[in-house]
Write an enzyme that holds these catalytic residues in place. Sequence first.
Site, PDB file in Angstrom:
ATOM      1  N   ASP A 185      -0.270  -1.212  -1.215  1.00 42.38           N
ATOM      2  CA  ASP A 185      -0.817  -1.925  -2.355  1.00 42.38           C
ATOM      3  C   ASP A 185      -1.260  -0.907  -3.415  1.00 42.38           C
ATOM      4  O   ASP A 185      -0.460  -0.082  -3.824  1.00 42.38           O
ATOM      5  CB  ASP A 185      -1.953  -2.849  -1.861  1.00 42.38           C
ATOM      6  CG  ASP A 185      -2.550  -3.687  -2.950  1.00 42.38           C
ATOM      7  OD1 ASP A 185      -1.882  -4.634  -3.393  1.00 42.38           O
ATOM      8  OD2 ASP A 185      -3.687  -3.398  -3.370  1.00 42.38           O
TER       9      ASP A 185
ATOM     10  N   HIS B 139       2.105  -9.717   2.638  1.00 39.32           N
ATOM     11  CA  HIS B 139       1.664  -8.578   1.832  1.00 39.32           C
ATOM     12  C   HIS B 139       0.962  -7.489   2.634  1.00 39.32           C
ATOM     13  O   HIS B 139       1.027  -6.317   2.272  1.00 39.32           O
ATOM     14  CB  HIS B 139       0.713  -9.075   0.738  1.00 39.32           C
ATOM     15  CG  HIS B 139       0.190  -7.989  -0.133  1.00 39.32           C
ATOM     16  ND1 HIS B 139       0.992  -7.244  -0.968  1.00 39.32           N
ATOM     17  CD2 HIS B 139      -1.067  -7.489  -0.291  1.00 39.32           C
ATOM     18  CE1 HIS B 139       0.268  -6.356  -1.619  1.00 39.32           C
ATOM     19  NE2 HIS B 139      -0.988  -6.481  -1.217  1.00 39.32           N
TER      20      HIS B 139
END
Length: 375
Positions: free
Chosen positions: A138, A352
């Site tokens: 991320d 994610h």
Amino acid sequence: MDRRQFLSGATLPLLLPPLTSAFTSEAFGETSKRAASMSEPTQRVIEANGIRINIAEKGSGPLVLLAHGFPESWFSWRGQIDALAAAGFHVVAPDMRGYGKTDAPEAIDQYTIFHLVGDMVGILDALQAPTAVIVGHDWGANVAWQASLMRPDRFRGVVALSVPFRPRGKSRPTSAMPRAENAQFYQLYFQEPGVAEAEFERDPRRTIRSMLFGASGEGAAAAAAARATAAASGGTALAPSLGMVQKGSGFLQGPPPPATLPAWITESDLDFYGAEFKRAGFRGGLNYYRNLDRNWEIQGSLVGAKVTIPALYLAGDRDFVVAFPGTDQLLANLKNFVPGLRGIQMLPGCGHWTQQERPNEVNTAIIDFVRSLPA
């Protein structure tokens, strides 16, 4: 630049509003056996780049530096630390600037990409390590890419999870972010100091629970099922559209996550995250987003620069980052910007939170990659 161009060209490291639904997928039990088999890493605070940085570390050998994203912590690498240490590496997972026990400078401009890369270099200096392989997820992936771009003399390999390398765009990121009369893109919602903090800090544990499930593979599947059910009944989808936050509303939209968590996250894990963010708050992590335009301004000298060190990219096929319009073309051409790219690995069913959802696959990929590098 239109909305599609923005989504394909801007830096978008996290996080669509939680795509939760009232539909509970197959029941998952907690993985207490997994937690019991893992020993705690050593934690200590070091001085680096003018701040105090908390690091969790284990093992000896070549240095592997793990950079987490938003809203996470060194603890996000709990599934990697033991495995990498056992494979013969010195594993270091810091609380990034503004997180956990690491210092959180007050000024927003202390969170630019140069500060974040400087922290990574400072950790190497504090550990007297000439080089390291850097692994990021991320926002940490963005830091890892930029560290590799700016300091290939210090980073001998890069593994990026979820967020691919994106060349600098032609305009300030926020100027191209989607806006509507009654909604704005979530990164615009993050810009005003204090607004997102107030929402997230009302109940940090609930915030983390909602975010982790919403952007997970299970959350994406539940959202898809909700949309299909709504469409079949002639209704509208329950999930917010493309990361848009309704004006007068908040980021944490939609129904809460199901009572039963996916197997990769336990209630005790949430207790840890909740306590960390209750103590440290969310301001530090949100300040990364508040420097998107500033980062664009100060990185003009890097236009056209390429990541030349060996690189590996991994992501889940249910990750919202991969689903952004234009990302498929970016990945197809990633080697043009990252000539040292060794491969792209997509993890089926994964959302994610790559290394948390698929620790075994991620560990194998990292270990194989690092072992393939010249000594």
